[in-house]
Design an enzyme around this catalytic site. Structure first.
Site, mmCIF file in Angstrom:
data_model
loop_
_atom_site.group_PDB
_atom_site.id
_atom_site.type_symbol
_atom_site.label_atom_id
_atom_site.label_comp_id
_atom_site.label_asym_id
_atom_site.label_seq_id
_atom_site.Cartn_x
_atom_site.Cartn_y
_atom_site.Cartn_z
ATOM 1 N N CYS A 113 0.837 -1.204 0.000
ATOM 2 C CA CYS A 113 0.000 0.000 0.000
ATOM 3 C C CYS A 113 0.863 1.242 0.000
ATOM 4 C CB CYS A 113 -0.986 -0.015 1.162
ATOM 5 S SG CYS A 113 -0.293 -0.355 2.785
ATOM 6 N N SER A 114 1.194 1.763 1.163
ATOM 7 C CA SER A 114 1.917 3.027 1.203
ATOM 8 C C SER A 114 2.604 3.221 2.546
ATOM 9 C CB SER A 114 0.953 4.176 0.941
ATOM 10 O OG SER A 114 -0.202 4.009 1.743
ATOM 11 N N CYS A 115 3.061 2.129 3.164
ATOM 12 C CA CYS A 115 3.750 2.235 4.445
ATOM 13 C C CYS A 115 4.976 3.136 4.274
ATOM 14 C CB CYS A 115 4.173 0.852 4.931
ATOM 15 S SG CYS A 115 2.762 -0.237 5.207
#
Lengths: 206, 119
Positions: A113-115
């Site tokens: 995702c976008s950690c």
């Protein structure tokens, strides 16, 4: 998208977009049920809009460049070393510092995702969250780097690190030549956000 | 610094493109802090939404994930959510442009507002 019943709609009345309606619905339910406090929500937005950003990471890197003991600590236990500068909190609990060297370039992605390490870099840029970056960083890191204007020597290894909910990475770029004797403040000023994600290198502009 | 040319798109240096994006972000952080879900669960749900519709704007996927995880943890139900959306829509349409939109203005007025919860 329409069940339009604009029966007696006045042109001067308000209209919320479908997205805004969903957000307001969600928030008002959460507030009503006591899950969130509107003031706390506002405070979070303020914090991430104004306070937390890559200037923090730049300070960490500048200190690592200037202070060998701090650099060693960062290598050992990045979470603790970073916390010593007051940068703690959400999504920075388990930090790892990745040191670039003449033989190794580190680059960070989150394929799921976008950690991202919020306490030191703030919220991620749009490109970091984009499907092309997430898909290509692992498969063809050199091509991606080239698009960012980073050309690495053939012999240099590129290592790509996939962030997770548990593990967040901060790239410690190589200190450029010509910065000997610079103060930490001067150094911090040339350290870009992208260099701490690994999609840029730090240079001294002529 | 030789201006880097980010590949996909040149982004503005603000974390949120619209107030609602900031709103859903902050709501997520607060719900997580309340212990409603773990962060690794959140990343799974968000990742699934991003994967399902890669072309959808990022924060729309985020919102969809938040709705899903809130419902998954019985924080709200789907009928409740839909009724509330309808109430806000009525409230907006009943509010002269430029004035704050208040939920109360979408509730009463004889119109059906919370008649929507079959339990």
């Amino acid at each position: 998208m329409a069940h339009d019943h604009h029966d007696h709609d006045h042109p001067h009345n308000s209209e919320l977009s479908p997205i805004e309606l969903r957000v307001r619905a969600l928030e008002s339910i959460l507030v009503e049920k006591g899950y969130v406090d509107p003031a706390a929500v506002e405070a979070i937005i303020q914090t991430y809009e104004t306070e937390i950003g890559p200037h923090r990471g730049a300070r960490v890197v500048a200190k690592a460049w200037s202070d060998p003991a701090f650099a060693a600590w960062l290598k050992e236990d990045a979470s603790a070393a970073i916390a010593s500068l007051g940068y703690t909190g959400r999504q920075g609990e388990h930090m790892v510092a990745l040191f670039n060297t003449p033989d190794l370039h580190n680059m960070v992605v989150c394929t799921l995702c976008s950690c991202y390490p919020w306490p030191v870099l703030g919220l991620p840029p749009v490109w970091y969250k984009s499907p092309p970056y997430r898909a290509r960083a692992v498969k063809e890191p050199r091509a991606v780097l080239a698009e960012f204007g980073v050309a690495l020597p053939d012999g240099k290894e590129v290592r790509v690190w996939d962030s997770t909910a548990e593990m967040r990475y901060l790239v410690i770029p190589e200190r450029p030549a010509g910065t000997e004797g610079w103060s930490e403040e001067q150094l911090a000023a040339i350290i870009s956000r992208d260099s701490m994600i690994g999609t840029a290198v730090v240079t001294v502009s002529a | 610094m030789s201006a880097p040319e980010p590949a996909p798109e040149r982004q503005p240096e603000t974390p949120f493109a619209a107030p609602w994006e900031a709103q859903v972000f902050a709501l997520t952080v607060k719900l997580h802090e309340r212990g409603v879900f773990t962060w690794s669960e959140w990343t799974q749900v968000l990742g699934a939404e991003l994967h399902a519709m890669p072309d959808r704007p990022y924060y729309e996927s985020w919102l969809a994930a938040l709705e899903k995880i809130a419902q998954g943890h019985a924080v709200m139900s789907e009928p409740e959510r839909l009724a509330r959306i309808a109430a806000w829509d009525r409230a907006a349409k009943a509010t002269p442009h430029g004035q704050p939109i208040l939920l109360e203005n979408g509730a009463g007025a004889g119109g059906p507002s919370f008649d929507f919860s079959p339990v």
